[in-house]
Design a protein around this motif. Structure first.
Motif, short mmCIF file in Angstrom:
data_model
loop_
_atom_site.label_atom_id
_atom_site.label_comp_id
_atom_site.label_asym_id
_atom_site.label_seq_id
_atom_site.Cartn_x
_atom_site.Cartn_y
_atom_site.Cartn_z
N UNK A 9 0.87 -1.17 0.00
CA UNK A 9 0.00 0.00 0.00
C UNK A 9 0.90 1.21 0.00
N UNK A 10 0.83 2.00 -1.04
CA UNK A 10 1.68 3.18 -1.13
C UNK A 10 1.25 4.21 -0.09
N UNK A 11 2.22 4.89 0.48
CA UNK A 11 1.97 5.95 1.45
C UNK A 11 2.36 7.27 0.79
N UNK A 12 1.37 8.07 0.43
CA UNK A 12 1.65 9.33 -0.28
C UNK A 12 0.89 10.49 0.35
N UNK A 17 3.88 12.26 -6.33
CA UNK A 17 3.58 11.83 -7.70
C UNK A 17 3.70 10.32 -7.81
N UNK A 18 3.48 9.83 -8.99
CA UNK A 18 3.62 8.39 -9.22
C UNK A 18 5.06 7.94 -8.95
N UNK A 24 8.65 3.49 -3.61
CA UNK A 24 8.26 2.62 -2.49
C UNK A 24 8.19 1.17 -2.94
N UNK A 25 7.61 0.96 -4.11
CA UNK A 25 7.51 -0.40 -4.66
C UNK A 25 8.90 -0.95 -4.97
N UNK A 26 9.76 -0.11 -5.53
CA UNK A 26 11.12 -0.53 -5.88
C UNK A 26 11.91 -0.93 -4.64
N UNK A 27 11.70 -0.22 -3.54
CA UNK A 27 12.39 -0.54 -2.29
C UNK A 27 12.03 -1.95 -1.82
N UNK A 28 10.73 -2.28 -1.88
CA UNK A 28 10.28 -3.62 -1.46
C UNK A 28 10.83 -4.69 -2.40
#
Length: 75
Positions: A9-12, A17-18, A24-28
């Motif tokens: 779940x993105x935290x923004x 922006x996207x 965040x996704x790349x970090x995981x």
């Protein structure tokens, strides 16, 4: 073959922006790849949340459907 499913779940904020979501996704993904997992895909899982009748009907809450995103890895 093993599979691993990780919730995402993105935290923004309103000003993000996207790119923020992608980072965040790349970090995981990077974290799991460094542990030997291969990223496969992102899926959505839909589930129903049961209604809550409250105490004697006071504070009752209706049920609803929600969707969760998960990242799928394999080894």
């Amino acid at each position: 073959m093993e599979f691993k499913v990780v919730p995402f779940t993105a935290q923004i904020t309103r000003n993000d922006t996207t790119t923020t979501v992608a980072k965040q996704m790349q970090t995981i993904i990077d974290s799991n790849v460094s542990e030997g997992w291969e990223y496969l895909r992102m899926d959505s899982v839909q589930t129903s949340i049961a209604a809550d009748s409250g105490c004697f009907g006071i504070g009752a809450k209706p049920g609803f459907v929600t969707t969760f995103n998960v990242l799928v890895f394999r080894k």
